[in-house]
Design a protein around this motif. Structure first.
Motif, PDB file in Angstrom:
ATOM      1  N   THR A 141      46.822  40.177  40.250  1.00 35.84           N
ATOM      2  CA  THR A 141      46.032  41.522  40.690  1.00 35.84           C
ATOM      3  C   THR A 141      45.642  42.509  39.514  1.00 35.84           C
ATOM      4  OG1 THR A 141      47.849  41.126  42.318  1.00 35.84           O
ATOM      5  CG2 THR A 141      47.244  43.978  41.430  1.00 35.84           C
ATOM      6  N   ILE A 142      44.073  43.200  40.058  1.00 35.74           N
ATOM      7  CA  ILE A 142      43.432  43.649  38.498  1.00 35.74           C
ATOM      8  C   ILE A 142      44.093  45.092  38.829  1.00 35.74           C
ATOM      9  CG2 ILE A 142      41.807  44.037  37.178  1.00 35.74           C
ATOM     10  CD1 ILE A 142      42.857  40.892  36.957  1.00 35.74           C
ATOM     11  N   LEU A 143      44.616  45.738  38.186  1.00 37.68           N
ATOM     12  CA  LEU A 143      45.095  47.316  38.089  1.00 37.68           C
ATOM     13  C   LEU A 143      43.317  47.436  37.924  1.00 37.68           C
ATOM     14  CD1 LEU A 143      48.809  47.727  36.968  1.00 37.68           C
ATOM     15  CD2 LEU A 143      47.759  47.390  39.320  1.00 37.68           C
ATOM     16  N   SER A 144      43.909  49.633  37.523  1.00 35.45           N
ATOM     17  CA  SER A 144      42.103  50.140  37.822  1.00 35.45           C
ATOM     18  C   SER A 144      42.113  50.567  36.086  1.00 35.45           C
ATOM     19  CB  SER A 144      42.867  51.740  38.217  1.00 35.45           C
ATOM     20  OG  SER A 144      41.963  51.636  37.577  1.00 35.45           O
ATOM     21  N   ASN A 145      41.375  49.701  35.725  1.00 32.46           N
ATOM     22  CA  ASN A 145      41.042  50.742  33.757  1.00 32.46           C
ATOM     23  C   ASN A 145      41.956  50.049  33.169  1.00 32.46           C
ATOM     24  OD1 ASN A 145      38.959  51.631  34.670  1.00 32.46           O
ATOM     25  ND2 ASN A 145      39.414  53.706  35.287  1.00 32.46           N
ATOM     26  N   ASN A 146      42.459  48.962  33.485  1.00 34.71           N
ATOM     27  CA  ASN A 146      43.804  47.714  32.428  1.00 34.71           C
ATOM     28  C   ASN A 146      43.003  46.810  32.671  1.00 34.71           C
ATOM     29  OD1 ASN A 146      45.861  47.307  31.144  1.00 34.71           O
ATOM     30  ND2 ASN A 146      47.396  46.920  32.591  1.00 34.71           N
ATOM     31  N   VAL A 171      38.544  28.851  27.911  1.00 37.03           N
ATOM     32  CA  VAL A 171      38.275  29.451  27.806  1.00 37.03           C
ATOM     33  C   VAL A 171      38.544  30.863  28.466  1.00 37.03           C
ATOM     34  CG1 VAL A 171      36.191  29.981  29.368  1.00 37.03           C
ATOM     35  CG2 VAL A 171      35.995  27.544  28.693  1.00 37.03           C
ATOM     36  N   ASP A 172      38.595  31.987  28.034  1.00 38.02           N
ATOM     37  CA  ASP A 172      39.680  33.211  28.161  1.00 38.02           C
ATOM     38  C   ASP A 172      38.156  34.449  28.568  1.00 38.02           C
ATOM     39  OD1 ASP A 172      41.758  32.227  27.112  1.00 38.02           O
ATOM     40  OD2 ASP A 172      41.519  32.985  25.659  1.00 38.02           O
ATOM     41  N   PHE A 173      38.677  34.638  30.022  1.00 40.35           N
ATOM     42  CA  PHE A 173      37.598  35.969  30.668  1.00 40.35           C
ATOM     43  C   PHE A 173      38.452  37.196  30.428  1.00 40.35           C
ATOM     44  CE2 PHE A 173      36.586  31.355  32.865  1.00 40.35           C
ATOM     45  CZ  PHE A 173      34.867  32.077  32.148  1.00 40.35           C
ATOM     46  N   LYS A 174      37.866  38.509  30.220  1.00 39.13           N
ATOM     47  CA  LYS A 174      38.535  39.897  29.687  1.00 39.13           C
ATOM     48  C   LYS A 174      37.834  40.412  31.196  1.00 39.13           C
ATOM     49  CE  LYS A 174      38.220  43.970  27.562  1.00 39.13           C
ATOM     50  NZ  LYS A 174      38.013  44.710  26.348  1.00 39.13           N
ATOM     51  N   ILE A 175      38.717  40.489  32.424  1.00 39.64           N
ATOM     52  CA  ILE A 175      38.340  41.421  33.141  1.00 39.64           C
ATOM     53  C   ILE A 175      39.204  43.191  33.279  1.00 39.64           C
ATOM     54  CG2 ILE A 175      39.100  40.906  36.255  1.00 39.64           C
ATOM     55  CD1 ILE A 175      37.433  39.189  34.725  1.00 39.64           C
ATOM     56  N   THR A 176      37.996  43.438  33.873  1.00 41.05           N
ATOM     57  CA  THR A 176      37.940  44.818  33.607  1.00 41.05           C
ATOM     58  C   THR A 176      37.810  44.935  35.249  1.00 41.05           C
ATOM     59  OG1 THR A 176      37.562  44.801  31.660  1.00 41.05           O
ATOM     60  CG2 THR A 176      37.986  47.455  33.141  1.00 41.05           C
ATOM     61  N   ASN A 177      38.656  46.443  36.041  1.00 46.85           N
ATOM     62  CA  ASN A 177      38.574  47.085  36.770  1.00 46.85           C
ATOM     63  C   ASN A 177      38.408  48.668  36.795  1.00 46.85           C
ATOM     64  OD1 ASN A 177      38.454  47.610  40.043  1.00 46.85           O
ATOM     65  ND2 ASN A 177      41.046  47.557  39.984  1.00 46.85           N
ATOM     66  N   PRO A 178      37.011  48.085  37.660  1.00 46.95           N
ATOM     67  CA  PRO A 178      36.537  50.078  36.998  1.00 46.95           C
ATOM     68  C   PRO A 178      36.916  51.274  38.657  1.00 46.95           C
ATOM     69  CG  PRO A 178      34.587  49.293  38.160  1.00 46.95           C
ATOM     70  CD  PRO A 178      36.007  48.417  37.756  1.00 46.95           C
ATOM     71  N   ASN A 179      37.325  50.703  40.055  1.00 48.32           N
ATOM     72  CA  ASN A 179      37.738  51.127  40.472  1.00 48.32           C
ATOM     73  C   ASN A 179      39.201  51.796  40.386  1.00 48.32           C
ATOM     74  OD1 ASN A 179      35.765  50.514  42.957  1.00 48.32           O
ATOM     75  ND2 ASN A 179      36.696  48.455  41.821  1.00 48.32           N
ATOM     76  N   PHE A 180      39.528  53.252  41.217  1.00 47.41           N
ATOM     77  CA  PHE A 180      40.730  53.631  41.476  1.00 47.41           C
ATOM     78  C   PHE A 180      41.569  52.868  41.458  1.00 47.41           C
ATOM     79  CE2 PHE A 180      43.811  56.496  43.427  1.00 47.41           C
ATOM     80  CZ  PHE A 180      43.980  57.607  42.028  1.00 47.41           C
ATOM     81  N   ASN A 240      35.264  36.343  42.037  1.00 45.03           N
ATOM     82  CA  ASN A 240      35.295  36.995  43.877  1.00 45.03           C
ATOM     83  C   ASN A 240      36.815  37.181  44.032  1.00 45.03           C
ATOM     84  OD1 ASN A 240      33.886  34.842  44.718  1.00 45.03           O
ATOM     85  ND2 ASN A 240      34.673  33.252  44.875  1.00 45.03           N
ATOM     86  N   PHE A 241      36.615  39.041  44.295  1.00 41.13           N
ATOM     87  CA  PHE A 241      37.682  39.494  44.745  1.00 41.13           C
ATOM     88  C   PHE A 241      37.133  40.817  45.647  1.00 41.13           C
ATOM     89  CE2 PHE A 241      34.261  41.977  42.702  1.00 41.13           C
ATOM     90  CZ  PHE A 241      34.233  43.662  43.392  1.00 41.13           C
ATOM     91  N   ASN A 242      38.272  41.395  46.065  1.00 39.74           N
ATOM     92  CA  ASN A 242      38.693  41.996  47.487  1.00 39.74           C
ATOM     93  C   ASN A 242      39.645  42.957  46.911  1.00 39.74           C
ATOM     94  OD1 ASN A 242      41.014  40.699  47.950  1.00 39.74           O
ATOM     95  ND2 ASN A 242      40.256  40.171  50.274  1.00 39.74           N
ATOM     96  N   LEU A 243      39.251  44.193  47.607  1.00 42.17           N
ATOM     97  CA  LEU A 243      40.396  45.595  47.111  1.00 42.17           C
ATOM     98  C   LEU A 243      41.467  44.652  48.222  1.00 42.17           C
ATOM     99  CD1 LEU A 243      38.494  48.564  48.806  1.00 42.17           C
ATOM    100  CD2 LEU A 243      38.953  47.703  46.790  1.00 42.17           C
TER     101      LEU A 243
END
Length: 181
Positions: free
Chosen positions: A119-124, A71-80, A161-164
């Motif tokens: 760590t999910i980078l912005s728009n990557n 099972v693979d999830f594609k995670i995208t971060n829309p924050n700057f 679950n995520f946070n800044l």
């Protein structure tokens, strides 16, 4: 002017500035959105939720004893600003019957022993996955037959679950998701 008085004034100004920042924290400097970078903002910072998509789902193998599923999830971060993805908790369903509960990552509790987060980078977009194993208990031969023949109607429900990644902004955020591969 006496140097002691000048030094006292400088220390007082610096102490006041540090106190204002400490008391108001993220309410002053919005470094989450590109428009708010470096600007003073009286409004609360709005953290955009992560976008969770299904990156892949594949039944790798089925034997009489167990089945292995990727099972693979594609995670995208829309924050700057980058965010820390602590945990993806999900359940696999066959029609409306829960087959498996699994999780990727850990939610820190108490003393932190080590980092098991992403760590999910912005728009990557980042693909995060796990190979899970379902044991055949023998209690549901119809499900195991459907699994062997590849005719299971899968559903995936869960939450991320995520946070800044900042000490002064954000809090725990939860994004629910549901997919039918």
């Amino acid at each position: 002017m006496n140097s002691k008085i000048l030094l006292g004034i400088i220390i007082g100004i610096l102490g006041g500035a540090i106190g204002v920042i400490a008391i108001s924290g993220s309410q002053i400097f919005n470094d989450v959105s590109k428009e708010g970078l470096g600007k003073i903002s009286p409004d609360p910072i709005k953290v955009l939720p992560l976008e969770v998509g299904l990156g892949g789902f594949e039944v790798l193998s089925v034997t009489e004893e167990e089945a292995r599923i990727q099972v693979d999830f594609k995670i995208t971060n829309p924050n700057f600003k980058s965010v820390i993805l602590q945990l993806i908790k999900f359940e696999l369903y066959s029609d409306d019957t829960r087959v498996l509960i699994a999780q990727i990552g850990d939610r820190p509790e108490g003393a932190i022993e080590g980092s098991n987060y992403y760590t999910i980078l912005s728009n990557n977009p980042q693909i995060i996955g796990e190979t899970v194993t379902i044991k055949n208990t023998g209690n549901d031969p119809q499900f195991w037959s459907a699994l062997s023949s590849g005719t299971v109607n899968w559903k995936i429900k869960g939450e991320a679950n995520f946070n800044l990644s900042s000490m002064t902004a954000g809090h725990e955020n939860i994004v629910p998701f549901e997919f039918t591969p």
